[in-house]
Design a protein around this motif. Structure first.
Motif, short mmCIF file in Angstrom:
data_model
loop_
_atom_site.label_atom_id
_atom_site.label_comp_id
_atom_site.label_asym_id
_atom_site.label_seq_id
_atom_site.Cartn_x
_atom_site.Cartn_y
_atom_site.Cartn_z
N LEU A 1 -21.91 65.67 1.49
CA LEU A 1 -20.54 65.88 1.95
C LEU A 1 -19.80 66.92 1.12
O LEU A 1 -18.59 67.12 1.31
N ARG A 20 -17.79 69.30 3.03
CA ARG A 20 -17.07 68.70 4.16
C ARG A 20 -15.56 68.75 3.91
O ARG A 20 -15.11 68.40 2.80
N LEU A 69 -13.28 63.17 6.56
CA LEU A 69 -14.00 62.02 5.99
C LEU A 69 -13.49 60.70 6.55
O LEU A 69 -12.32 60.59 6.95
N GLN A 124 -15.43 57.00 2.78
CA GLN A 124 -15.83 58.23 2.09
C GLN A 124 -14.69 58.77 1.23
O GLN A 124 -14.90 59.21 0.11
#
Length: 277
Positions: A135, A138, A143, A147
Motif C-alpha cells: 500500500l 496508495r 484506504l 488500513q
C-alpha cells in the motif's frame, strides 16, 4: 529504565468555557514495560490525559514527570518528548496528513532532520512491520478504516517511542481487523514499548492488559491487575461500567448455586416435616 515512565501529580485541566474540569486532581503513574488499559465513561478524562501526556496540552495546575523529570514546555523539550510518547487518536483521519501511505509515514521523520538514508530505512522497515508494503503508494483517502489505523500507528512507531498511547484503537473495526491490530500491538510490546490503551471493551481489557486504570470525573478511582479490578463489581456497577462477560457468567453461576442451596435446604425441611407426621 525507571519503574515509572510517566507520572501525573495532582493535575488539573479545564477546557475553555467548561463548567467542570476534564482532569480534576489526577494522580497516576504509568509503569514501564506494561500493557495498560484505561477505562471509564465518556467524558471521564481519558483523551485529555493522553493530550497532556505528550505536551499537546499543558496542565493548569500540578506537575507531569517523564522518567522522573518535570516536563518543560519549550520547543526542544517537547520535540524530544513527542518522539518518546506517541499518541494514536480514535479517528485516524486526525493524523493522516500526506497524500500517500509512504509520504505519511515519512512526515514525522522529515521534521526531525534525520539523514535521508536513515529516513528511508525507517520507512521501509515500518512498511514491513505494519504490513503496508503493498500500500506504500496508495492514496491515503483510498484506504479502509482498518488500513488507516495501521498507517496511523506506523506514523507514530516509526519515531521509536518508549510509550504508545492508543485512544479507542478497536473502535469501528470488525473482528478480523481487530485481531490484526491486536497482533500488531503484541509485536510492539514485545519489542519493548509500553502501551496504554483507552477502551470501552472490557472483554478485551481482561484478555490483554497487565494493569488497569479506572477513571471517573477526571480522577483515578481504581487501579490494579485485571483480576483485582474486576472483582470490585460494586464500584464498577456504580460507575456504570459493568464487568467482562466472563465475570458476568461467574456471578450468574454463583447466584444459581446459592438459589440451588436455598431450594435444597427448603426440600430438606419439608422432608423433615413430613417425617414428623
Amino acid at each position: 529504565m525507571p519503574e515509572w515512565l510517566l507520572t501525573f501529580e495532582q493535575i488539573y485541566y479545564t477546557y475553555s468555557g467548561a463548567k467542570q474540569s476534564a482532569v480534576n486532581g489526577l494522580t497516576i503513574k504509568i509503569p514501564a514495560k506494561k500493557k495498560c488499559a484505561l477505562i471509564g465513561q465518556n467524558g471521564c478524562g481519558k483523551t485529555t490525559l493522553f493530550l497532556l501526556a505528550n505536551g499537546l496540552y499543558k496542565p493548569q495546575k500540578g506537575t507531569i514527570y517523564w522518567q522522573g523529570q518535570p516536563l518543560q514546555y519549550d520547543r526542544k523539550f517537547m520535540m524530544n518528548l513527542r518522539q518518546k510518547v506517541g499518541v494514536v487518536f480514535q479517528n485516524p483521519e486526525q493524523q493522516l496528513v500526506a497524500s500517500t501511505v509512504e509520504e505519511d509515514i515519512s512526515y514525522g521523520l522529515c521534521n526531525l532532520g534525520l539523514p535521508e538514508a536513515e529516513i528511508q530505512q525507517r520507512i521501509e522497515q515500518a512498511l514491513v512491520d505494519f504490513d503496508l508494503t503493498s500500500l506504500a503508494q496508495r492514496p491515503v483517502h483510498h484506504l479502509s478504516l482498518g488500513q488507516k489505523k495501521r498507517v496511523s500507528i506506523a506514523d507514530v512507531m516509526v519515531l521509536k517511542p518508549e510509550l504508545l498511547l492508543l485512544d479507542e484503537p478497536t473502535a469501528y473495526l470488525d473482528r478480523m481487523h481487530t485481531r490484526h491490530l491486536m497482533s500488531t500491538l503484541k509485536n510492539i510490546h514485545a519489542a519493548g514499548t509500553t502501551i496504554v490503551m483507552a477502551t470501552h471493551d472490557l472483554d478485551l481489557v481482561y484478555r490483554w492488559a497487565d494493569w488497569v486504570f479506572v477513571m471517573d470525573r477526571g480522577r483515578l478511582v481504581l487501579e490494579g491487575n485485571p483480576q483485582d479490578v474486576f472483582t470490585q463489581r460494586d464500584i464498577l456497577e456504580e460507575l456504570q461500567l459493568g464487568v467482562p462477560l466472563i465475570y458476568e457468567m461467574l456471578y450468574a453461576a454463583d447466584e444459581f448455586a446459592e438459589e440451588r442451596a436455598v431450594l435444597e435446604r427448603l426440600r430438606q425441611r419439608m422432608l423433615n416435616v413430613f417425617r414428623e407426621f
